[in-house]
Design a protein around this motif. Structure first.
Motif, PDB file in Angstrom:
ATOM      1  N   ASN A  82       0.822  -1.043   0.000  1.00 56.64           N
ATOM      2  CA  ASN A  82       0.095   0.080   0.187  1.00 56.64           C
ATOM      3  C   ASN A  82       0.747   1.088  -0.016  1.00 56.64           C
ATOM      4  O   ASN A  82       1.740   1.378   0.787  1.00 56.64           O
ATOM      5  CB  ASN A  82      -0.911  -0.189   1.332  1.00 56.64           C
ATOM      6  CG  ASN A  82      -1.882   1.297   1.386  1.00 56.64           C
ATOM      7  OD1 ASN A  82      -2.093   1.925   0.177  1.00 56.64           O
ATOM      8  ND2 ASN A  82      -1.613   1.702   2.716  1.00 56.64           N
ATOM      9  N   ASP A  83       0.656   2.215  -0.853  1.00 60.96           N
ATOM     10  CA  ASP A  83       1.291   3.379  -0.984  1.00 60.96           C
ATOM     11  C   ASP A  83       0.420   4.493  -0.832  1.00 60.96           C
ATOM     12  O   ASP A  83       0.992   5.719  -0.968  1.00 60.96           O
ATOM     13  CB  ASP A  83       2.101   3.487  -2.276  1.00 60.96           C
ATOM     14  CG  ASP A  83       1.289   3.489  -3.728  1.00 60.96           C
ATOM     15  OD1 ASP A  83      -0.016   3.659  -3.351  1.00 60.96           O
ATOM     16  OD2 ASP A  83       1.807   3.455  -4.717  1.00 60.96           O
ATOM     17  N   ALA A  84      -0.917   4.615  -0.724  1.00 58.53           N
ATOM     18  CA  ALA A  84      -1.546   5.515  -0.356  1.00 58.53           C
ATOM     19  C   ALA A  84      -2.804   5.664   0.494  1.00 58.53           C
ATOM     20  O   ALA A  84      -3.180   6.700   1.216  1.00 58.53           O
ATOM     21  CB  ALA A  84      -2.330   6.140  -1.790  1.00 58.53           C
ATOM     22  N   LEU A  85      -3.299   4.428   0.560  1.00 55.49           N
ATOM     23  CA  LEU A  85      -4.612   4.123   1.495  1.00 55.49           C
ATOM     24  C   LEU A  85      -4.404   4.498   2.991  1.00 55.49           C
ATOM     25  O   LEU A  85      -3.302   3.624   3.554  1.00 55.49           O
ATOM     26  CB  LEU A  85      -5.249   2.873   1.233  1.00 55.49           C
ATOM     27  CG  LEU A  85      -6.374   2.577   2.169  1.00 55.49           C
ATOM     28  CD1 LEU A  85      -7.723   3.426   1.792  1.00 55.49           C
ATOM     29  CD2 LEU A  85      -6.901   1.129   1.808  1.00 55.49           C
ATOM     30  N   ARG A  86      -5.028   5.231   3.571  1.00 52.35           N
ATOM     31  CA  ARG A  86      -4.717   5.616   5.089  1.00 52.35           C
ATOM     32  C   ARG A  86      -5.773   4.843   5.747  1.00 52.35           C
ATOM     33  O   ARG A  86      -7.033   4.441   5.258  1.00 52.35           O
ATOM     34  CB  ARG A  86      -5.145   6.956   5.447  1.00 52.35           C
ATOM     35  CG  ARG A  86      -4.087   8.136   4.707  1.00 52.35           C
ATOM     36  CD  ARG A  86      -4.419   9.119   5.350  1.00 52.35           C
ATOM     37  NE  ARG A  86      -5.651   9.671   5.541  1.00 52.35           N
ATOM     38  CZ  ARG A  86      -6.193  10.418   4.517  1.00 52.35           C
ATOM     39  NH1 ARG A  86      -5.639  10.775   3.129  1.00 52.35           N
ATOM     40  NH2 ARG A  86      -7.583  10.735   4.667  1.00 52.35           N
ATOM     41  N   PRO A  87      -5.682   4.265   6.925  1.00 50.15           N
ATOM     42  CA  PRO A  87      -6.621   3.299   7.810  1.00 50.15           C
ATOM     43  C   PRO A  87      -7.784   4.053   7.951  1.00 50.15           C
ATOM     44  O   PRO A  87      -8.843   3.560   8.304  1.00 50.15           O
ATOM     45  CB  PRO A  87      -5.864   3.171   9.038  1.00 50.15           C
ATOM     46  CG  PRO A  87      -4.218   3.194   8.666  1.00 50.15           C
ATOM     47  CD  PRO A  87      -4.257   4.328   7.652  1.00 50.15           C
ATOM     48  N   ALA A 119      -9.888  -9.751   7.681  1.00 50.71           N
ATOM     49  CA  ALA A 119      -8.467  -9.671   7.643  1.00 50.71           C
ATOM     50  C   ALA A 119      -7.892  -8.075   7.478  1.00 50.71           C
ATOM     51  O   ALA A 119      -7.238  -7.644   8.267  1.00 50.71           O
ATOM     52  CB  ALA A 119      -7.860 -10.457   6.450  1.00 50.71           C
ATOM     53  N   PHE A 120      -8.884  -7.461   6.747  1.00 54.13           N
ATOM     54  CA  PHE A 120      -8.603  -5.886   6.549  1.00 54.13           C
ATOM     55  C   PHE A 120      -9.100  -5.190   8.119  1.00 54.13           C
ATOM     56  O   PHE A 120      -8.204  -4.582   8.433  1.00 54.13           O
ATOM     57  CB  PHE A 120      -9.353  -5.298   5.454  1.00 54.13           C
ATOM     58  CG  PHE A 120      -8.762  -4.959   4.201  1.00 54.13           C
ATOM     59  CD1 PHE A 120      -7.530  -4.370   4.155  1.00 54.13           C
ATOM     60  CD2 PHE A 120      -9.023  -5.932   3.191  1.00 54.13           C
ATOM     61  CE1 PHE A 120      -6.617  -4.276   3.130  1.00 54.13           C
ATOM     62  CE2 PHE A 120      -8.122  -5.773   1.937  1.00 54.13           C
ATOM     63  CZ  PHE A 120      -7.117  -4.844   1.924  1.00 54.13           C
ATOM     64  N   HIS A 121     -10.165  -5.771   8.617  1.00 55.16           N
ATOM     65  CA  HIS A 121     -10.314  -5.076   9.847  1.00 55.16           C
ATOM     66  C   HIS A 121      -9.416  -5.238  10.938  1.00 55.16           C
ATOM     67  O   HIS A 121      -9.047  -4.580  11.708  1.00 55.16           O
ATOM     68  CB  HIS A 121     -11.860  -5.480  10.227  1.00 55.16           C
ATOM     69  CG  HIS A 121     -12.160  -4.750  11.611  1.00 55.16           C
ATOM     70  ND1 HIS A 121     -11.925  -5.230  12.812  1.00 55.16           N
ATOM     71  CD2 HIS A 121     -12.974  -3.729  11.594  1.00 55.16           C
ATOM     72  CE1 HIS A 121     -12.658  -4.487  13.709  1.00 55.16           C
ATOM     73  NE2 HIS A 121     -13.284  -3.674  12.744  1.00 55.16           N
ATOM     74  N   ALA A 122      -9.043  -6.555  11.028  1.00 58.56           N
ATOM     75  CA  ALA A 122      -7.799  -6.848  11.815  1.00 58.56           C
ATOM     76  C   ALA A 122      -6.452  -5.743  11.644  1.00 58.56           C
ATOM     77  O   ALA A 122      -5.779  -5.659  12.691  1.00 58.56           O
ATOM     78  CB  ALA A 122      -7.338  -8.159  11.645  1.00 58.56           C
ATOM     79  N   HIS A 123      -6.306  -5.437  10.580  1.00 60.97           N
ATOM     80  CA  HIS A 123      -5.305  -4.403  10.306  1.00 60.97           C
ATOM     81  C   HIS A 123      -5.690  -3.006  10.739  1.00 60.97           C
ATOM     82  O   HIS A 123      -4.917  -1.976  10.600  1.00 60.97           O
ATOM     83  CB  HIS A 123      -4.727  -4.634   8.704  1.00 60.97           C
ATOM     84  CG  HIS A 123      -3.830  -5.554   8.549  1.00 60.97           C
ATOM     85  ND1 HIS A 123      -2.469  -5.455   9.108  1.00 60.97           N
ATOM     86  CD2 HIS A 123      -4.041  -6.860   8.028  1.00 60.97           C
ATOM     87  CE1 HIS A 123      -1.812  -6.582   8.580  1.00 60.97           C
ATOM     88  NE2 HIS A 123      -2.743  -7.232   8.098  1.00 60.97           N
ATOM     89  N   GLU A 124      -6.684  -2.771  11.271  1.00 61.27           N
ATOM     90  CA  GLU A 124      -7.692  -1.685  11.602  1.00 61.27           C
ATOM     91  C   GLU A 124      -7.721  -0.704  10.427  1.00 61.27           C
ATOM     92  O   GLU A 124      -7.750   0.560  10.670  1.00 61.27           O
ATOM     93  CB  GLU A 124      -6.617  -0.926  12.896  1.00 61.27           C
ATOM     94  CG  GLU A 124      -6.425  -1.837  13.932  1.00 61.27           C
ATOM     95  CD  GLU A 124      -5.796  -1.244  15.215  1.00 61.27           C
ATOM     96  OE1 GLU A 124      -5.175  -0.023  14.674  1.00 61.27           O
ATOM     97  OE2 GLU A 124      -5.349  -1.706  16.230  1.00 61.27           O
ATOM     98  N   PHE A 125      -8.312  -1.117   9.487  1.00 57.85           N
ATOM     99  CA  PHE A 125      -8.585  -0.474   8.327  1.00 57.85           C
ATOM    100  C   PHE A 125     -10.101  -0.117   8.606  1.00 57.85           C
ATOM    101  O   PHE A 125     -10.807  -0.938   9.014  1.00 57.85           O
ATOM    102  CB  PHE A 125      -8.386  -1.007   6.605  1.00 57.85           C
ATOM    103  CG  PHE A 125      -6.785  -0.839   6.471  1.00 57.85           C
ATOM    104  CD1 PHE A 125      -6.803   0.128   5.745  1.00 57.85           C
ATOM    105  CD2 PHE A 125      -6.035  -1.688   6.903  1.00 57.85           C
ATOM    106  CE1 PHE A 125      -5.294   0.411   5.108  1.00 57.85           C
ATOM    107  CE2 PHE A 125      -4.732  -1.466   6.598  1.00 57.85           C
ATOM    108  CZ  PHE A 125      -4.406  -0.355   5.582  1.00 57.85           C
ATOM    109  N   ASN A 126     -10.785   1.034   7.758  1.00 48.13           N
ATOM    110  CA  ASN A 126     -11.952   1.547   8.096  1.00 48.13           C
ATOM    111  C   ASN A 126     -13.026   0.550   6.815  1.00 48.13           C
ATOM    112  O   ASN A 126     -13.342   1.178   5.877  1.00 48.13           O
ATOM    113  CB  ASN A 126     -12.130   2.995   7.768  1.00 48.13           C
ATOM    114  CG  ASN A 126     -13.476   3.410   7.961  1.00 48.13           C
ATOM    115  OD1 ASN A 126     -14.338   2.899   8.704  1.00 48.13           O
ATOM    116  ND2 ASN A 126     -13.639   4.934   7.545  1.00 48.13           N
ATOM    117  N   VAL A 127     -13.208  -0.702   7.361  1.00 54.00           N
ATOM    118  CA  VAL A 127     -13.877  -1.318   6.171  1.00 54.00           C
ATOM    119  C   VAL A 127     -15.504  -1.310   6.289  1.00 54.00           C
ATOM    120  O   VAL A 127     -16.209  -1.083   7.354  1.00 54.00           O
ATOM    121  CB  VAL A 127     -13.658  -2.706   6.517  1.00 54.00           C
ATOM    122  CG1 VAL A 127     -14.626  -3.780   5.424  1.00 54.00           C
ATOM    123  CG2 VAL A 127     -12.279  -3.412   6.458  1.00 54.00           C
TER     124      VAL A 127
END
Length: 236
Positions: A82-87, A119-127
């Motif tokens: 990832n080079d741009a997406l913020r959590p 899995a994305f939520h486990a990385h604390e992304f705003n799913v």
């Protein structure tokens, strides 16, 4: 006489305190059973405190299958690339589609989508879950909130990025390609490609058969190595 009564009262009090000391400690209310063994909760001073201590190793976590582990590894690489997406930016995980038909999915695709979201939520992304409808429906089958009917889904969700992906069934297994795309300019901010042997997804795909279908055609081959894996539940 008063002195004798005082001594008797003190003795009775001591016996009562001794009985209380042998009663179950309040902390024992947190005892539980793990793998058939009794696990007892006690703090270092053997005194109940207003602090809940949770031992993840003793209590355990939810068991995971092959597809869950694969999804975690896919997301791990997407986060790495990832080079741009913020959590804090909203992210939608779309259903993986077949490489040769963007309108076709499968049971494998649907389950993989769910695992990728977790899995994305486990990385604390705003799913963002697009399948949560506007109303709760009480039916004979239960209280339902999820829906695939676009008329029951919100249309004004603030989504900025989406994970799009494709799968391809081969004679050896399953190819996966995924990309996190900025929907305002279609820029790819992260990408991953992966291959999993069919035997590693035995609960989801079936080995190649001598007779199989592709599209509306039926194929027959004596060499099963030239046939593709099929998704469990799909037409053979």
């Amino acid at each position: 006489m008063p002195q004798s009564f005082t001594a008797f009262a003190l003795a009775l009090t001591a016996v009562s305190m001794l009985g209380c000391s042998n009663s179950m400690n309040t902390a024992h209310n947190l005892d539980y059973s793990h793998d058939g063994a009794h696990v007892s909760y006690q703090d270092s001073d053997d005194v109940y405190q207003q602090r809940f201590v949770y031992d993840i190793n003793a209590a355990g976590i939810a068991p995971k299958g092959q597809l869950n582990v694969w999804a975690e590894k896919l997301v791990n690489e997407l986060v790495l690339q990832n080079d741009a997406l913020r959590p804090d930016q909203p992210l939608v995980v779309a259903t993986p589609v077949f490489t040769d038909d963007f309108n076709r999915t499968s049971e494998l695709s649907l389950q993989l989508q769910q695992s990728l979201m977790t899995a994305f939520h486990a990385h604390e992304f705003n799913v963002v879950d697009l399948n949560v409808s506007n109303t709760l429906r009480a039916t004979e089958n239960g209280e339902l909130m999820l829906s695939r009917d676009w008329q029951q889904l919100p249309s004004d969700l603030p989504v900025s990025h989406i994970l799009v992906s494709t799968i391809n069934l081969t004679p050896e297994g399953v190819n996966f390609n995924g990309r996190v795309v900025n929907i305002t300019n279609n820029r790819v901010v992260s990408a991953v490609q992966s291959f999993v042997a069919g035997k590693s997804l035995s609960g989801y795909v079936l080995p190649a058969n001598k007779v199989h279908t592709q599209g509306s055609l039926i194929y027959r081959t004596e060499n099963t190595k030239e046939s593709r894996y099929t998704v469990l539940g799909d037409a053979q």
